[in-house]
Design a protein around this motif. Sequence first.
Motif, mmCIF file in Angstrom:
data_model
loop_
_atom_site.group_PDB
_atom_site.id
_atom_site.type_symbol
_atom_site.label_atom_id
_atom_site.label_comp_id
_atom_site.label_asym_id
_atom_site.label_seq_id
_atom_site.Cartn_x
_atom_site.Cartn_y
_atom_site.Cartn_z
ATOM 1 N N THR A 93 0.838 -1.202 0.000
ATOM 2 C CA THR A 93 0.000 0.000 0.000
ATOM 3 C C THR A 93 0.870 1.249 0.000
ATOM 4 O OG1 THR A 93 -1.764 -1.141 1.190
ATOM 5 C CG2 THR A 93 -1.796 1.255 1.248
ATOM 6 N N THR A 94 1.913 1.230 0.818
ATOM 7 C CA THR A 94 2.856 2.348 0.866
ATOM 8 C C THR A 94 3.549 2.520 -0.470
ATOM 9 O OG1 THR A 94 3.241 1.910 3.217
ATOM 10 C CG2 THR A 94 4.864 3.287 2.079
ATOM 11 N N THR A 95 3.939 1.416 -1.086
ATOM 12 C CA THR A 95 4.585 1.468 -2.394
ATOM 13 C C THR A 95 3.676 2.112 -3.436
ATOM 14 O OG1 THR A 95 6.042 -0.426 -2.046
ATOM 15 C CG2 THR A 95 5.389 0.031 -4.313
ATOM 16 N N LEU A 96 2.406 1.722 -3.455
ATOM 17 C CA LEU A 96 1.483 2.268 -4.448
ATOM 18 C C LEU A 96 1.264 3.765 -4.245
ATOM 19 C CD1 LEU A 96 -0.362 1.766 -6.838
ATOM 20 C CD2 LEU A 96 -2.183 1.142 -5.250
ATOM 21 N N ALA A 97 1.041 4.183 -3.001
ATOM 22 C CA ALA A 97 0.837 5.605 -2.714
ATOM 23 C C ALA A 97 2.078 6.412 -3.080
ATOM 24 C CB ALA A 97 0.491 5.796 -1.241
ATOM 25 N N THR A 98 3.243 5.910 -2.690
ATOM 26 C CA THR A 98 4.498 6.599 -2.996
ATOM 27 C C THR A 98 4.711 6.703 -4.496
ATOM 28 O OG1 THR A 98 5.507 5.786 -0.949
ATOM 29 C CG2 THR A 98 7.002 6.522 -2.680
ATOM 30 N N SER A 99 4.408 5.639 -5.210
ATOM 31 C CA SER A 99 4.670 5.601 -6.647
ATOM 32 C C SER A 99 3.759 6.535 -7.431
ATOM 33 C CB SER A 99 4.522 4.167 -7.158
ATOM 34 O OG SER A 99 5.431 3.311 -6.506
ATOM 35 N N VAL A 100 2.479 6.571 -7.083
ATOM 36 C CA VAL A 100 1.540 7.463 -7.777
ATOM 37 C C VAL A 100 1.941 8.921 -7.581
ATOM 38 C CG1 VAL A 100 -0.840 8.296 -7.833
ATOM 39 C CG2 VAL A 100 -0.392 5.840 -7.707
ATOM 40 N N VAL A 101 2.195 9.282 -6.326
ATOM 41 C CA VAL A 101 2.546 10.669 -6.016
ATOM 42 C C VAL A 101 3.929 11.015 -6.553
ATOM 43 C CG1 VAL A 101 2.950 12.319 -4.145
ATOM 44 C CG2 VAL A 101 1.061 10.682 -3.984
ATOM 45 N N GLY A 102 4.890 10.105 -6.366
ATOM 46 C CA GLY A 102 6.247 10.368 -6.843
ATOM 47 C C GLY A 102 6.313 10.483 -8.352
ATOM 48 N N LEU A 103 5.605 9.609 -9.061
ATOM 49 C CA LEU A 103 5.581 9.670 -10.517
ATOM 50 C C LEU A 103 5.011 11.000 -10.997
ATOM 51 C CD1 LEU A 103 5.850 8.330 -13.307
ATOM 52 C CD2 LEU A 103 3.588 7.323 -12.939
ATOM 53 N N THR A 104 3.958 11.446 -10.365
ATOM 54 C CA THR A 104 3.361 12.742 -10.719
ATOM 55 C C THR A 104 4.358 13.869 -10.494
ATOM 56 O OG1 THR A 104 1.165 11.917 -10.099
ATOM 57 C CG2 THR A 104 1.443 14.307 -10.258
ATOM 58 N N ALA A 105 5.069 13.802 -9.369
ATOM 59 C CA ALA A 105 6.046 14.843 -9.057
ATOM 60 C C ALA A 105 7.164 14.881 -10.100
ATOM 61 C CB ALA A 105 6.630 14.610 -7.667
ATOM 62 N N TYR A 106 7.674 13.710 -10.489
ATOM 63 C CA TYR A 106 8.734 13.672 -11.505
ATOM 64 C C TYR A 106 8.246 14.262 -12.829
ATOM 65 C CZ TYR A 106 12.055 10.772 -8.880
ATOM 66 O OH TYR A 106 12.967 10.308 -7.965
ATOM 67 N N ALA A 107 7.031 13.926 -13.233
ATOM 68 C CA ALA A 107 6.495 14.444 -14.493
ATOM 69 C C ALA A 107 6.349 15.960 -14.442
ATOM 70 C CB ALA A 107 5.146 13.784 -14.782
ATOM 71 N N VAL A 108 5.888 16.470 -13.295
ATOM 72 C CA VAL A 108 5.732 17.919 -13.144
ATOM 73 C C VAL A 108 7.097 18.603 -13.150
ATOM 74 C CG1 VAL A 108 5.007 19.742 -11.557
ATOM 75 C CG2 VAL A 108 3.524 17.762 -11.952
ATOM 76 N N PHE A 109 8.074 18.038 -12.428
ATOM 77 C CA PHE A 109 9.418 18.624 -12.380
ATOM 78 C C PHE A 109 10.029 18.680 -13.774
ATOM 79 C CE2 PHE A 109 10.022 16.984 -7.756
ATOM 80 C CZ PHE A 109 9.271 18.049 -7.285
ATOM 81 N N ASP A 110 9.836 17.630 -14.565
ATOM 82 C CA ASP A 110 10.369 17.609 -15.922
ATOM 83 C C ASP A 110 9.686 18.667 -16.782
ATOM 84 O OD1 ASP A 110 12.047 15.863 -17.925
ATOM 85 O OD2 ASP A 110 10.099 16.141 -18.907
ATOM 86 N N ARG A 111 8.388 18.833 -16.585
ATOM 87 C CA ARG A 111 7.616 19.792 -17.400
ATOM 88 C C ARG A 111 8.026 21.231 -17.120
ATOM 89 N NH1 ARG A 111 2.713 19.341 -20.168
ATOM 90 N NH2 ARG A 111 2.476 21.241 -21.400
ATOM 91 N N ILE A 112 8.268 21.537 -15.848
ATOM 92 C CA ILE A 112 8.593 22.925 -15.495
ATOM 93 C C ILE A 112 10.098 23.188 -15.510
ATOM 94 C CG2 ILE A 112 6.512 23.109 -14.100
ATOM 95 C CD1 ILE A 112 8.220 22.858 -11.603
ATOM 96 N N GLY A 113 10.899 22.154 -15.762
ATOM 97 C CA GLY A 113 12.345 22.329 -15.844
ATOM 98 C C GLY A 113 13.031 22.429 -14.500
ATOM 99 N N PHE A 114 12.447 21.835 -13.469
ATOM 100 C CA PHE A 114 13.061 21.875 -12.149
ATOM 101 C C PHE A 114 14.035 20.716 -11.987
ATOM 102 C CE2 PHE A 114 12.974 20.383 -7.677
ATOM 103 C CZ PHE A 114 13.552 21.493 -7.070
ATOM 104 N N GLY A 115 15.292 21.020 -11.647
ATOM 105 C CA GLY A 115 16.286 19.986 -11.415
ATOM 106 C C GLY A 115 16.835 19.393 -12.700
#
Length: 268
Positions: free
Chosen positions: A188-210
């Motif tokens: 359950t922790t893995t699924l929650a972490t993965s959904v949120v983390g994946l979204t964060a990575y996609a957003v960071f890539d889109r806005i050019g952060f990091g």
Amino acid sequence: MEILVAVMAGFAVAAVTAPVGISGAVLLLPVQLSALGMHGPAVSATNLLYNVVATPLGLSRLARSARGHGAEMLVASAAAVPCAVAGAAVRVTWLSDPALFRGLLAVLMLAMGARLLAVRRARASAPPPTGAGGARPAHGGRALLALAAGGAALFGAAVGIGGGSLLSPLLIGAAGWLTSRAAVVALTTTLATSVVGLTAYAVFDRIGFGAAPAAPDWGVGLALGLGGALGSLVGIGFSRRLGEQPLRFLLGALVTATGVVYLAGLLP
């Protein structure tokens, strides 16, 4: 060929790891880094995509046979959400250095492997799962679980393993949980972490952060996830015949050996 390798790799690792509450992403990192030649934070994001696709089927099957842990699953998920965003931010900034990332991966794998190898089968006289029979988990127990799940999500999102592979050995070895109880909370922790983390990575890539690329390789991630979804079902069914201890030993040996290889590669 790349997609076929990804499907086969996802199936193989999930068949071994899902029964003990680990998605298998920890063993897919070497596949991406070495066999598929991927690099950068996109490796972590692709691994999280694998978790998003591969975890739900195995989790639903485990949840049906390990009821009574709804409160624990909710506590772990709530703690994982903000920590997953923080972990993704750490990966695209501080952990964007490939050597540093591989070093952290080697240390985590060695620690995880040692813990899995050291865990003994839980005795039948172990206390019943918290929350079973209508009892509610103690406040102190919820706080410790939230702390453990949050820490696992932070590192899990940064490395790309989801967190369950860190949380499950901790719950089994340090807290004395039965594997079936730890597995459902860890996944359950893995699924929650993965959904949120994946979204964060996609957003960071889109806005050019990091550092870039931070968005996942969608084709490889989906192929890994498809294989993992099938492998997790096969592994969970097979574990009921084989037993938990042989799977834990096999997984511990694989993780430890991979950690040793990565650590040796960093030495002069």
